[in-house]
Design a protein around this motif. Structure first.
Motif: not given
Ligand code: SF4
Lengths: 347, 223
Positions: A247, A288, A291-293, A295-300, A302, A319
């Protein structure tokens, strides 16, 4: 190609009407590539099939970079293969993908063109391919210089004495060091092999560049150089379809972003809005980015569904934090987003 | 403590890949080693994972200096360190199912009977469903296979984890999911981590501290 086919007529109309509206940095004056209802199915044994790409619709203008992003296995590389006529034998493609012809002849439908046309006039000449695995793209037994010179000869008809210079210029454009030109592919690092392959892709004066994960495995500095180089060719009037899971690379060069999920383009948006404070409108695209480090760094949560067993409704529903009963029916794309409950841009 | 003390390493007779590298990871600590591709940091990761014998210098693990190297360190020491590489396709045996890949270290150490229970524990921790566990590498995506490779690194409950460009091939969501799985394991066990990579933003976010690789040596290794 059947000219009376309504799909073809629609696509032709899009080409003559001047393609997509200008968005972001590059102004799309006319569509280099116009894709309508592109669908690819793989037949499996036992009568099952894999819905690798479904109903993809987009235009790519001259001087524009469209980044196609998504997780591995979302169908984005299959889409690229379909455009190059490189699908395996058990695949069926439908829809249209019209490649404009600068010479004034009618556009070529990449999905129905025969292999001879694709091999002789499309791949390498009208479509430059920056490949995902340069190792497979380079001939192992010839030096980089000899491969560049050979491609210069085959594609541009440059006279012998000027070929050396043309090859060196191509290498320089792709930031390939001149001192390594006489090396064989196995003597190159991954980054240099990628640049050699990029140099090859840029020799023919293709108006459409197709880059499939051109930055995988490169460190950030090389990623930046590679995509900046591609951007330069866009600014010279080429159209670039950049297929990537990176991204940050997309944010750096793209004018528009198309997000693919489970074989469908779920959102197409101008890059400044997509990566800016307003953000994307589709919940998956928002996830998506979250999930970036940086930003929140939380995966989507599932994992994506199997392309051989897609649900009837929205494929992201299991999901999706916003899913409702409505999502049991598949959302049609509207104003660039295929979702029943898109996030409204605040701006 | 995982300690590399003025280590030099290379391949056969060629010039060493790096000389005199020193790096320490304290128990429970996470250290990111940042460097461009081709600088030798993957070789350093292999030394730290006890898979590559250094030519000079000392490697000390939990107070024991590792001396009895053949190609690799003795197995009982190696099992204290789990390792995940960049390319899951080359790191996993294509003939095995994902469940068998995760159980491999138990089979290799003669603890086959514990395999099912451990796989059942690890699969949800790395986000693999039961259906995926029965498949072979060519039937899953890179991201799913890398999840299995991470699980395999955790199978023997290592006290140290080495992740060499673990997420370089993966999309943002899978990257965040794998890092979360590593961190959950470290919270549970107190394991130390050496994460080697080129993505500064990622390593800064992930690790307690990062060490820059400069002039073929990890520089500024100060806590
Ligand atoms: S259609 Fe429904 S399930 Fe699908 S992304 Fe939109 S809100 Fe979520």
């Amino acid at each position: 190609m059947n000219a009376a086919d309504p799909t073809v007529l629609r696509a032709l109309a899009a080409v003559t009407a001047g393609g997509p509206p200008a968005t972001g940095r590059g102004r799309a004056d006319d569509a280099v590539l116009s894709v309508r209802d592109l669908t690819v199915r793989f037949r499996l044994r036992g009568g099952r099939s894999v819905a690798a790409v479904s109903d993809a619709d987009f235009d790519l203008g001259a001087g524009e970079c469209l980044a196609l992003v998504g997780e591995s296995g979302c169908g984005k590389s299959v889409l690229a293969s379909a455009l190059l006529g490189l699908l395996p034998g058990n695949a069926e493609a439908s829809g249209t993908a019209l490649l404009a012809d600068p010479s004034g002849a009618g556009p070529t439908d990449l999905l129905t063109a025969d292999e001879k046309t694709l091999a002789r006039t499309v791949r390498g000449r009208r479509v430059g391919l920056v490949p995902q695995s340069p190792a497979a793209h380079l001939t192992p037994v010839r030096t980089v210089r000899s491969q560049l010179e050979e491609t210069v000869r085959a594609l541009t008809g440059t006279p012998r004495r000027a070929r050396r210079k043309a090859a060196e210029d191509a290498a320089e454009r792709a930031a390939f060091p001149g001192g390594h030109l006489d090396r064989y592919p196995h003597e190159l690092s991954g980054g240099l092999a990628q640049r050699a392959a990029t140099a090859l892709a840029l020799i023919g004066d293709a108006r459409l560049l197709l880059a499939d994960e051109p930055t995988t495995g490169l460190d950030r500095e090389l990623v930046d150089r590679t995509v900046d180089e591609l951007r330069r060719h866009v600014d010279e009037g080429r159209g670039l379809l950049l297929i990537t899971h990176d991204l940050a690379a997309a944010a750096r060069v793209a004018d528009r972003v198309a997000v693919m999920y489970a074989g469908r383009i779920v959102e197409i948006a101008p890059a400044p809005r997509f990566f800016g404070p307003t953000g994307p409108r589709h919940p998956y695209a928002r996830g998506l980015l979250d999930a970036l480090p940086d930003r929140a760094f939380t995966p989507v949560p599932g994992m994506p569904p199997e392309l051989s067993a897609l649900p009837d409704g929205c494929a992201f529903a299991p999901r999706c934090p916003l899913a409702t009963d409505l999502c049991a029916t598949r959302p049609e794309p509207r104003a660039g987003v295929a979702c029943h409950h898109p996030e409204h841009p605040r701006a | 403590m995982l300690e590399l003390d003025t280590v030099t390493a290379g391949y056969e007779r060629r010039a060493p890949v790096f000389r005199g590298a020193s790096l320490t990871v304290a128990p429970g600590e996470s250290v990111g080693l940042l460097g461009p591709s081709g600088c030798g940091k993957s070789t350093l990761a292999r030394v730290a994972a006890l898979l590559h014998r250094p030519d000079a210098g000392r490697l000390v693990l939990d107070g024991t200096e590792i001396r009895a190297w053949r190609h690799r360190a003795p197995r009982e020491l190696r099992t204290a360190v789990g390792v995940v590489f960049q390319q899951p396709r080359t790191a996993a045996d294509p003939r095995l199912t994902l469940a068998e890949i995760i159980a491999e270290p138990l089979r290799a150490t003669g603890r086959r009977t514990e395999a099912d229970a451990r796989v059942a524990e690890l699969a949800p921790a790395v986000g693999l469903t039961a259906d995926l566990l029965t498949r072979r590498p060519h039937e899953v995506s890179d991201g799913q296979l890398q999840r299995a490779c991470l699980a395999r690194a955790l199978t023997l409950r290592p006290r140290w984890l080495i992740c060499d460009e673990m997420t370089a091939m993966l999309d943002a969501s899978t990257t965040a999911a794998l890092v979360a799985a590593v961190e959950a394991y470290r919270t549970e066990t107190g394991a130390g981590l050496l994460a080697v990579g080129h993505d500064r933003v990622l390593l800064n976010r992930w690790c307690d501290r990062t060490v820059e690789w400069k002039d073929c040596l990890p520089a500024e290794d100060t806590p």
